[in-house]
Design a protein around this motif. Sequence first.
Motif: not given
Length: 301
Positions: A219-230, A232-241
């Motif tokens: 449960h997290a909105s990391c891919n909805k509210i992006l980090w530094n507005e651009v 997320s882990k999965t967008r940069s190719g790292t798995p969610c922990f």
Amino acid sequence: MHSKKDNKKKLLWLQGVTCNGNTHSFLNLPYLPLLLSKIELLYFPTMEALYTFEEISECKLSCDILVFEGAFDPELKRNDILIQTMLEHYSKNAEYVIAVGSCASFGGIFKASAPQRNSGLLFNESERTGPMLEVDQKIINLSGCPIHPEWLGYTLNMIINHQKILLDEMHRPRELYSNLAHHGCTRNEYFEWKVDAKGFGLKEGCLFYEQGCRGPMTHASCNKILWNEVSSKTRSGTPCFGCTEPDFPKQNFFNTKTNMSIPEDVPLGVPKRNYLTMAGIAKTFHIKRLEGKLIDYKTTP
Ligand code: SF4
């Protein structure tokens, strides 16, 4: 006579056993100056505030919003006073106690290193056995390692604007934590067709089966509210922990536990048998566009 300043909510930020990750994260909130103009900052570890730590540790003041960062440790002292004593004093009159980060919410990384002593304020992992049971109605958990600055910005703005914050069973704001990290992930198409990423940092492939991604269970909105507005882990190719969940940190972040090739955990709410049937069917399709490098795929002959 009361000035306008007197009506502002008084915020005090205390730290337990912490790496300061949430403090740093909060400092990256794009609209921090605007938010700070709406509150009275009594104490903050790395920003100028009205009082020094020595003054607040005398426990003669009171606050409306108590923010607590880090795991709770009953033996931890700062300025020769037990943090527990300060927590008890400041939570008494506070309207809200916000546990920022997974350590303050559930114990997190520091509980993993001192399981007998450290816990979250209300929860010890998922058990409701923390030290702040008496003020449980005031506690808002913002889990994450660290939290997204917008999550705290949202919560503080809701409080300042006298809006009701609906919480889930782990005391996390539903508006922020009813999403899964999987929602909004740019790799969802790969997840559906069971095309796995072969390594980190690639644009192509889903990180679930081979790289240990916990997105569909977290449960997290990391891919909805992006980090530094651009990103997320999965967008940069790292798995969610899975850092927002009570069982964080799990062992072997980059490994999907399987039993005879079947993942031990499947997406939330999906019966394992249904997941396996769908995965089996999806794997029989070969979609050329998803099997190579995106940049190499040509739509014209
Ligand atoms: S990488 Fe993770 S979050 Fe993204 S689609 Fe795959 S499982 Fe879901």
